[in-house]
Design a protein around this motif. Sequence first.
Motif, PDB file in Angstrom:
ATOM      1  N   GLU A 125     -33.471 -18.964 -30.325  1.00 38.20           N
ATOM      2  CA  GLU A 125     -32.278 -19.738 -29.970  1.00 38.20           C
ATOM      3  C   GLU A 125     -31.644 -20.392 -31.195  1.00 38.20           C
ATOM      4  O   GLU A 125     -30.413 -20.520 -31.271  1.00 38.20           O
ATOM      5  CB  GLU A 125     -32.646 -20.786 -28.919  1.00 38.20           C
ATOM      6  CG  GLU A 125     -32.952 -20.163 -27.561  1.00 38.20           C
ATOM      7  CD  GLU A 125     -33.642 -21.123 -26.605  1.00 38.20           C
ATOM      8  OE1 GLU A 125     -33.817 -22.311 -26.971  1.00 38.20           O
ATOM      9  OE2 GLU A 125     -34.009 -20.684 -25.496  1.00 38.20           O
ATOM     10  N   GLU A 150     -29.670 -17.634 -32.771  1.00 37.90           N
ATOM     11  CA  GLU A 150     -28.530 -17.280 -31.924  1.00 37.90           C
ATOM     12  C   GLU A 150     -27.412 -18.307 -32.015  1.00 37.90           C
ATOM     13  O   GLU A 150     -26.239 -17.976 -31.840  1.00 37.90           O
ATOM     14  CB  GLU A 150     -28.999 -17.108 -30.479  1.00 37.90           C
ATOM     15  CG  GLU A 150     -29.861 -15.866 -30.282  1.00 37.90           C
ATOM     16  CD  GLU A 150     -30.464 -15.756 -28.898  1.00 37.90           C
ATOM     17  OE1 GLU A 150     -30.935 -14.655 -28.547  1.00 37.90           O
ATOM     18  OE2 GLU A 150     -30.475 -16.772 -28.163  1.00 37.90           O
ATOM     19  N   SER A 204     -27.182 -12.314 -28.897  1.00 39.79           N
ATOM     20  CA  SER A 204     -28.343 -12.495 -28.023  1.00 39.79           C
ATOM     21  C   SER A 204     -29.399 -11.455 -28.384  1.00 39.79           C
ATOM     22  O   SER A 204     -29.261 -10.275 -28.046  1.00 39.79           O
ATOM     23  CB  SER A 204     -27.933 -12.348 -26.551  1.00 39.79           C
ATOM     24  OG  SER A 204     -27.047 -13.372 -26.179  1.00 39.79           O
TER      25      SER A 204
END
Length: 199
Positions: free
Chosen positions: A92, A95, A101
């Motif tokens: 995350e 990202e 993703s």
Amino acid sequence: MAELFNEEIKFNLPNSDISYFPNFIENSKATFHLKSLKATIPWQQDNIKVFGKTHPQPRLTALFGNNKKPYSYANITMNPHSFTPELLELKEAIESITEVSFTTCLLNLYRDGKDSNGWHSDDEPELGKNPIIASISLGQERFFHLRHKDDKSLKQKIALQHGSLLLMKGETQHFWQHQISKTAKQIKERINLTFRVVY
């Protein structure tokens, strides 16, 4: 998680899109991840075939993913484990700056200077046309070598430091190879997490 995005180094190399964030993860947090991942990841050592001969791969590996799709390279097919909370946290964080993703993470454990990864491109069909590879380095600094496939005089060497992030995007994998070479120096271990999208 403390990310330090203030420094991005862009490499002006033809046929490529490569960025380096030397301080992506704060030092103490990076050390925590190094120790934690070494102890908790189900590391494996596969055999690879080179010039018709089979050898143990000169590093340990593990594959994690969220779509259950296997990943194949160098005559090895790996099936993914489910992402752990720790790996999801790192995924995350990447990202948040790439706006991609990622489905999969291939981890490499380089135990010492004898462990290596030979010249290759991350251009397997399941990675798509222009794959993005996001690579976190933890532990011992190692040199990441790049060379152009067509013009061997085009080379780049990057010292991948503890807590850093390297991004390779666009047509990089079509035109460039990379490696982590062996070294005779007495060095400590390094863990490399390479996040990618497997279709």
